[in-house]
Design a protein around this motif. Structure first.
Motif, PDB file in Angstrom:
ATOM      1  N   GLY A 121     -47.940   3.717 -15.889  1.00  0.00           N
ATOM      2  CA  GLY A 121     -46.603   3.264 -16.240  1.00  0.00           C
ATOM      3  C   GLY A 121     -46.591   1.878 -16.864  1.00  0.00           C
ATOM      4  N   PRO A 122     -45.383   1.329 -17.011  1.00  0.00           N
ATOM      5  CA  PRO A 122     -45.227   0.005 -17.616  1.00  0.00           C
ATOM      6  C   PRO A 122     -45.733  -1.111 -16.706  1.00  0.00           C
ATOM      7  N   ASP A 123     -46.088  -2.224 -17.320  1.00  0.00           N
ATOM      8  CA  ASP A 123     -46.470  -3.458 -16.623  1.00  0.00           C
ATOM      9  C   ASP A 123     -47.564  -3.226 -15.587  1.00  0.00           C
ATOM     10  N   PRO A 124     -48.684  -2.607 -15.994  1.00  0.00           N
ATOM     11  CA  PRO A 124     -49.679  -2.174 -15.018  1.00  0.00           C
ATOM     12  C   PRO A 124     -50.272  -3.289 -14.158  1.00  0.00           C
ATOM     13  N   GLU A 125     -50.577  -4.446 -14.725  1.00  0.00           N
ATOM     14  CA  GLU A 125     -51.207  -5.478 -13.895  1.00  0.00           C
ATOM     15  C   GLU A 125     -50.261  -5.966 -12.803  1.00  0.00           C
ATOM     16  N   ARG A 126     -49.003  -6.200 -13.138  1.00  0.00           N
ATOM     17  CA  ARG A 126     -48.036  -6.637 -12.132  1.00  0.00           C
ATOM     18  C   ARG A 126     -47.822  -5.558 -11.076  1.00  0.00           C
ATOM     19  N   VAL A 127     -47.696  -4.305 -11.506  1.00  0.00           N
ATOM     20  CA  VAL A 127     -47.493  -3.195 -10.565  1.00  0.00           C
ATOM     21  C   VAL A 127     -48.724  -3.047  -9.671  1.00  0.00           C
ATOM     22  N   HIS A 128     -49.921  -3.099 -10.265  1.00  0.00           N
ATOM     23  CA  HIS A 128     -51.151  -2.993  -9.472  1.00  0.00           C
ATOM     24  C   HIS A 128     -51.170  -4.053  -8.376  1.00  0.00           C
ATOM     25  N   GLN A 129     -50.931  -5.305  -8.757  1.00  0.00           N
ATOM     26  CA  GLN A 129     -51.024  -6.393  -7.787  1.00  0.00           C
ATOM     27  C   GLN A 129     -49.916  -6.307  -6.739  1.00  0.00           C
ATOM     28  N   ALA A 130     -48.715  -5.933  -7.152  1.00  0.00           N
ATOM     29  CA  ALA A 130     -47.616  -5.774  -6.196  1.00  0.00           C
ATOM     30  C   ALA A 130     -47.947  -4.676  -5.189  1.00  0.00           C
ATOM     31  N   ALA A 131     -48.453  -3.549  -5.673  1.00  0.00           N
ATOM     32  CA  ALA A 131     -48.767  -2.424  -4.789  1.00  0.00           C
ATOM     33  C   ALA A 131     -49.887  -2.794  -3.816  1.00  0.00           C
ATOM     34  N   VAL A 132     -50.888  -3.516  -4.288  1.00  0.00           N
ATOM     35  CA  VAL A 132     -51.980  -3.931  -3.398  1.00  0.00           C
ATOM     36  C   VAL A 132     -51.437  -4.860  -2.315  1.00  0.00           C
ATOM     37  N   ARG A 133     -50.620  -5.835  -2.709  1.00  0.00           N
ATOM     38  CA  ARG A 133     -50.053  -6.753  -1.715  1.00  0.00           C
ATOM     39  C   ARG A 133     -49.210  -5.986  -0.696  1.00  0.00           C
ATOM     40  N   LEU A 134     -48.401  -5.056  -1.174  1.00  0.00           N
ATOM     41  CA  LEU A 134     -47.529  -4.294  -0.286  1.00  0.00           C
ATOM     42  C   LEU A 134     -48.298  -3.371   0.651  1.00  0.00           C
ATOM     43  N   SER A 135     -49.462  -2.923   0.222  1.00  0.00           N
ATOM     44  CA  SER A 135     -50.236  -1.969   1.015  1.00  0.00           C
ATOM     45  C   SER A 135     -50.748  -2.554   2.320  1.00  0.00           C
ATOM     46  N   GLY A 136     -50.924  -3.869   2.364  1.00  0.00           N
ATOM     47  CA  GLY A 136     -51.484  -4.471   3.565  1.00  0.00           C
ATOM     48  C   GLY A 136     -52.876  -3.950   3.885  1.00  0.00           C
ATOM     49  N   GLY A 137     -53.594  -3.485   2.876  1.00  0.00           N
ATOM     50  CA  GLY A 137     -54.949  -2.992   3.086  1.00  0.00           C
ATOM     51  C   GLY A 137     -55.023  -1.558   3.581  1.00  0.00           C
ATOM     52  N   ARG A 138     -53.945  -0.813   3.442  1.00  0.00           N
ATOM     53  CA  ARG A 138     -53.917   0.596   3.868  1.00  0.00           C
ATOM     54  C   ARG A 138     -53.806   1.490   2.640  1.00  0.00           C
ATOM     55  N   LEU A 139     -54.771   2.389   2.471  1.00  0.00           N
ATOM     56  CA  LEU A 139     -54.791   3.267   1.303  1.00  0.00           C
ATOM     57  C   LEU A 139     -53.566   4.169   1.247  1.00  0.00           C
ATOM     58  N   GLY A 140     -53.101   4.656   2.387  1.00  0.00           N
ATOM     59  CA  GLY A 140     -51.923   5.523   2.394  1.00  0.00           C
ATOM     60  C   GLY A 140     -50.698   4.806   1.855  1.00  0.00           C
TER      61      GLY A 140
END
Length: 109
Positions: free
Chosen positions: A35-54
């Motif tokens: 999707g759009p803005d991949p680097e920002r989305v990638h980093q946001a999703a990683v931060r939100l995950s808290g280290g959990r793949l699910g």
């Protein structure tokens, strides 16, 4: 469909967020986001995950539908207080944790 290559900064964030054994899986999940803005989305999703793949998988699924939601939760929005934002992130992650992962079906997208 393959997304944009994961940036070096995002790779570092994955290494810092996920266990050694799970970092490669996290990068593979990120690579699927097209999707759009991949680097920002990638980093946001990683931060939100808290280290959990699910959680990472669920935030990326949401990003496919509405990347702005993931960016709002994963970055520091200016329209609410920091405490309100933190509560929202904790609330959503608690909700995600209560719903077990469903296995991804390859070739379904």
């Amino acid at each position: 469909m393959t997304g944009m290559a994961v940036s070096p900064a995002t790779r570092q964030l994955c290494d810092a967020t996920f266990s050694y054994d799970e970092a490669a899986s996290a990068l593979s999940l990120l690579d699927l986001y097209a999707g759009p803005d991949p680097e920002r989305v990638h980093q946001a999703a990683v931060r939100l995950s808290g280290g959990r793949l699910g959680r990472l998988r669920k935030w990326l699924d949401e990003a496919k539908r509405n990347p702005e939601t993931v960016l709002w939760f994963g970055e520091s929005p200016s329209d609410v207080s920091a405490d309100t934002h933190a509560f929202g992130v904790e609330f959503i992650n608690a909700f995600l944790d209560k719903h077990p992962d469903t296995p991804a079906v390859s070739g379904s997208e």
